[in-house]
Design an enzyme around this catalytic site. Structure first.
Site, PDB file in Angstrom:
ATOM      1  N   CYS A  86      58.580  26.375  38.388  1.00  0.00           N
ATOM      2  CA  CYS A  86      58.155  24.932  38.500  1.00  0.00           C
ATOM      3  C   CYS A  86      58.696  23.969  37.509  1.00  0.00           C
ATOM      4  CB  CYS A  86      56.530  25.074  38.341  1.00  0.00           C
ATOM      5  SG  CYS A  86      55.975  26.215  39.704  1.00  0.00           S
ATOM      6  N   HIS A 136      53.840  17.694  37.052  1.00  0.00           N
ATOM      7  CA  HIS A 136      54.010  18.834  38.043  1.00  0.00           C
ATOM      8  C   HIS A 136      52.604  19.003  38.592  1.00  0.00           C
ATOM      9  CE1 HIS A 136      54.766  22.400  40.249  1.00  0.00           C
ATOM     10  NE2 HIS A 136      53.958  23.327  39.185  1.00  0.00           N
ATOM     11  N   ASN A 196      51.444  23.006  45.437  1.00  0.00           N
ATOM     12  CA  ASN A 196      52.493  23.104  44.595  1.00  0.00           C
ATOM     13  C   ASN A 196      53.679  23.339  45.110  1.00  0.00           C
ATOM     14  OD1 ASN A 196      54.185  24.154  42.361  1.00  0.00           O
ATOM     15  ND2 ASN A 196      52.298  25.365  41.588  1.00  0.00           N
TER      16      ASN A 196
HETATM   17  N1  ACO Z   1      39.375  31.753  48.403  1.00  0.00           N
HETATM   18  C1  ACO Z   1      38.265  32.348  48.118  1.00  0.00           C
HETATM   19  N2  ACO Z   1      38.297  33.132  46.999  1.00  0.00           N
HETATM   20  C2  ACO Z   1      38.936  33.491  46.442  1.00  0.00           C
HETATM   21  C3  ACO Z   1      40.422  32.841  46.509  1.00  0.00           C
HETATM   22  C4  ACO Z   1      40.442  32.030  47.505  1.00  0.00           C
HETATM   23  N3  ACO Z   1      41.817  31.424  48.062  1.00  0.00           N
HETATM   24  N4  ACO Z   1      41.316  33.026  45.462  1.00  0.00           N
HETATM   25  C5  ACO Z   1      40.581  33.865  44.753  1.00  0.00           C
HETATM   26  N5  ACO Z   1      39.459  33.872  45.139  1.00  0.00           N
HETATM   27  C6  ACO Z   1      38.135  34.693  44.591  1.00  0.00           C
HETATM   28  C7  ACO Z   1      38.794  35.815  43.589  1.00  0.00           C
HETATM   29  O1  ACO Z   1      38.858  36.996  44.385  1.00  0.00           O
HETATM   30  C8  ACO Z   1      37.520  36.044  42.729  1.00  0.00           C
HETATM   31  O2  ACO Z   1      36.623  36.670  43.434  1.00  0.00           O
HETATM   32  P1  ACO Z   1      35.727  37.799  42.696  1.00  0.00           P
HETATM   33  O3  ACO Z   1      34.998  36.952  41.302  1.00  0.00           O
HETATM   34  O4  ACO Z   1      34.870  38.352  43.551  1.00  0.00           O
HETATM   35  O5  ACO Z   1      36.860  38.821  41.976  1.00  0.00           O
HETATM   36  C9  ACO Z   1      37.054  34.488  42.568  1.00  0.00           C
HETATM   37  O6  ACO Z   1      37.647  33.841  43.580  1.00  0.00           O
HETATM   38  C10 ACO Z   1      37.323  33.952  41.114  1.00  0.00           C
HETATM   39  O7  ACO Z   1      39.020  34.363  41.159  1.00  0.00           O
HETATM   40  P2  ACO Z   1      39.876  33.757  39.790  1.00  0.00           P
HETATM   41  O8  ACO Z   1      41.253  33.922  40.103  1.00  0.00           O
HETATM   42  O9  ACO Z   1      39.054  34.014  38.625  1.00  0.00           O
HETATM   43  O10 ACO Z   1      39.532  32.098  40.045  1.00  0.00           O
HETATM   44  P3  ACO Z   1      39.771  30.964  39.333  1.00  0.00           P
HETATM   45  O11 ACO Z   1      38.737  30.118  39.096  1.00  0.00           O
HETATM   46  O12 ACO Z   1      40.900  31.265  37.916  1.00  0.00           O
HETATM   47  O13 ACO Z   1      40.745  30.116  40.156  1.00  0.00           O
HETATM   48  C11 ACO Z   1      43.013  29.574  40.485  1.00  0.00           C
HETATM   49  C12 ACO Z   1      42.014  30.780  40.824  1.00  0.00           C
HETATM   50  C13 ACO Z   1      42.855  28.661  41.256  1.00  0.00           C
HETATM   51  C14 ACO Z   1      44.491  30.378  40.967  1.00  0.00           C
HETATM   52  C15 ACO Z   1      43.360  29.283  39.008  1.00  0.00           C
HETATM   53  O14 ACO Z   1      43.275  30.318  38.025  1.00  0.00           O
HETATM   54  C16 ACO Z   1      44.607  28.451  38.578  1.00  0.00           C
HETATM   55  O15 ACO Z   1      44.542  27.140  39.297  1.00  0.00           O
HETATM   56  N6  ACO Z   1      45.483  28.805  37.865  1.00  0.00           N
HETATM   57  C17 ACO Z   1      46.690  28.171  37.573  1.00  0.00           C
HETATM   58  C18 ACO Z   1      47.693  29.046  38.388  1.00  0.00           C
HETATM   59  C19 ACO Z   1      48.689  27.701  39.134  1.00  0.00           C
HETATM   60  O16 ACO Z   1      48.291  26.837  39.386  1.00  0.00           O
HETATM   61  N7  ACO Z   1      49.814  28.361  39.386  1.00  0.00           N
HETATM   62  C20 ACO Z   1      50.968  27.749  40.059  1.00  0.00           C
HETATM   63  C21 ACO Z   1      52.189  28.225  39.484  1.00  0.00           C
HETATM   64  S1  ACO Z   1      52.367  27.783  37.644  1.00  0.00           S
HETATM   65  C22 ACO Z   1      52.324  26.185  37.702  1.00  0.00           C
HETATM   66  O17 ACO Z   1      52.643  25.703  38.371  1.00  0.00           O
HETATM   67  C23 ACO Z   1      51.911  25.741  36.571  1.00  0.00           C
END
Ligand code: ACO
Length: 329
Positions: free
Chosen positions: A119, A256, A286
């Site tokens: 990214c 980004h 993204n």
């Molecule tokens: N729909 C519904 N529920 C979901 C989904 C979805 N698409 N994805 C995950 N869940 C559930 C999980 O299974 C979990 O359920 P559980 O509590 O029953 O186990 C719950 O939601 C919480 O999951 P987390 O992964 O803890 O959720 P979080 O609040 O951390 O959000 C996310 C996830 C959006 C991926 C977040 O961590 C994030 O944005 N991280 C940054 C990652 C990123 O942007 N990466 C891009 C590449 S790197 C970059 O570009 C910087």
């Protein structure tokens, strides 16, 4: 006449972008995996993303964006003597996708190569172009970010497949003699970093020399989130300090586009007015290395970014890698 110190700067002359025709909404995804429009919007700010058609390659997206950037800059393809293409989803393992773009644009001199910093790829590509231009090895460059991340997503993994989209963005940059002050046009400061201790936090579980397969994107979302806010804020501060510019002097922040909550968290850390942050993650998702030039193109074409504005670009991605560039438009 007093002697005025001259400095060669890399000036951004034009910008262009391209998105595939097919738009996929959160509702459409919710019919395939166990997710909902509400969950995706609340956790990421994403409403929709674009997905490349069958047979549409990363080079096709890159060529379309590059042509628009050349047109916006008022340049011919044959003016270009350097093409740097940032991608993690190349057409083939080799040659570099940049060489396919070069041939399609009718350019057969100068250099064309890919950089891979996921990214942050566009920041690494821009930084490299700036270095080659300032040292006189190149004069006019196309710097492109292009991705077809849809090809490396696990479409059964709801935690990752909802986050990404395909697209491309490009800028035309050229070397120009400037006075050496912060009033100059062009890149005033840029900086990139990597920390390979975090290799496994965001990676693709396949590869030529490991599994012999393409593999799928895997991510520890919370870890990525935590590091993203810290690293992005740090490199933004560092880049501004190199130029001696305060955050409130910057007209536009073009981050980004990973997640709206990362954008908000970083803006809060640097006390940046959210009105000055360009946001496209809601429409594009993204798009990895394409996201910064895609967002830049939106803000230039809708008239927000104007000549002489100070613009700060930044990104963070797998590796981890991260970087920023401060430029006067
Ligand atoms: N729909 C519904 N529920 C979901 C989904 C979805 N698409 N994805 C995950 N869940 C559930 C999980 O299974 C979990 O359920 P559980 O509590 O029953 O186990 C719950 O939601 C919480 O999951 P987390 O992964 O803890 O959720 P979080 O609040 O951390 O959000 C996310 C996830 C959006 C991926 C977040 O961590 C994030 O944005 N991280 C940054 C990652 C990123 O942007 N990466 C891009 C590449 S790197 C970059 O570009 C910087």
């Amino acid at each position: 006449m007093p002697h005025r110190f001259k400095l060669r700067r890399t000036v951004i002359e034009g910008v262009g972008s391209y998105l595939p025709a097919r738009c996929v909404t959160n509702e459409e995804l919710a019919q395939k995996v166990d997710t909902s429009d509400l969950w995706i919007r609340e956790r990421t700010g994403i409403r929709q993303r674009y997905i490349a058609a069958d047979g549409e390659k990363t080079s096709d997206l890159a060529i379309a964006a590059a042509k628009k950037a050349l047109e916006n800059a008022g340049r011919c393809a044959t003016d270009i003597d350097l093409i740097i293409l940032a991608t993690s989803t190349p057409d083939n393992t080799f040659p570099a996708t940049a060489t396919r773009v070069q041939a399609a644009l009718g350019i057969n001199s100068g250099a064309a190569f890919d950089v891979q910093a996921v990214c942050s790829g566009f920041m690494f590509a821009l930084n490299t172009a700036d270095a080659l231009i300032r040292c006189g090895q190149a004069d006019k460059a196309l710097v492109i970010g292009a991705e077809t991340f849809s090809r490396i997503l696990d479409w059964e993994d709801r935690a990752t497949c909802v986050l990404f989209g395909d697209g491309a963005g490009a800028v035309v940059v050229s070397g120009q003699e400037q006075t050496g002050t912060n009033e100059d046009r062009g890149i005033l400061a840029c900086k990139v970093h990597s920390d390979g201790r975090h290799y496994d936090k965001l990676y693709v579980d396949g590869g030529v020399s490991s599994t012999g397969t393409i593999g799928h994107l895997r991510m520890q979302g919370r870890e990525v989130f935590k590091h993203a806010v810290i690293n992005i804020a740090a490199v933004m501060r560092e880049t501004l300090e190199i130029a001696g510019i305060a955050p409130d002097e910057v007209d536009w922040f073009v981050p980004h586009q990973a997640n709206k909550r990362i954008l908000d968290g970083t803006a809060k850390k640097l006390r940046i007015d959210p009105e000055r942050v360009v946001v496209t993650v809601d429409r594009h998702g993204n798009t990895s290395a394409a996201s910064v030039p895609l967002a830049l193109d939106c803000a230039v074409r809708d008239g927000r970014i104007k000549r002489n504005d100070l613009v700060l670009l930044e990104a963070m991605g797998g590796g981890f890698t991260w970087g920023a560039a401060l430029a006067r438009w």
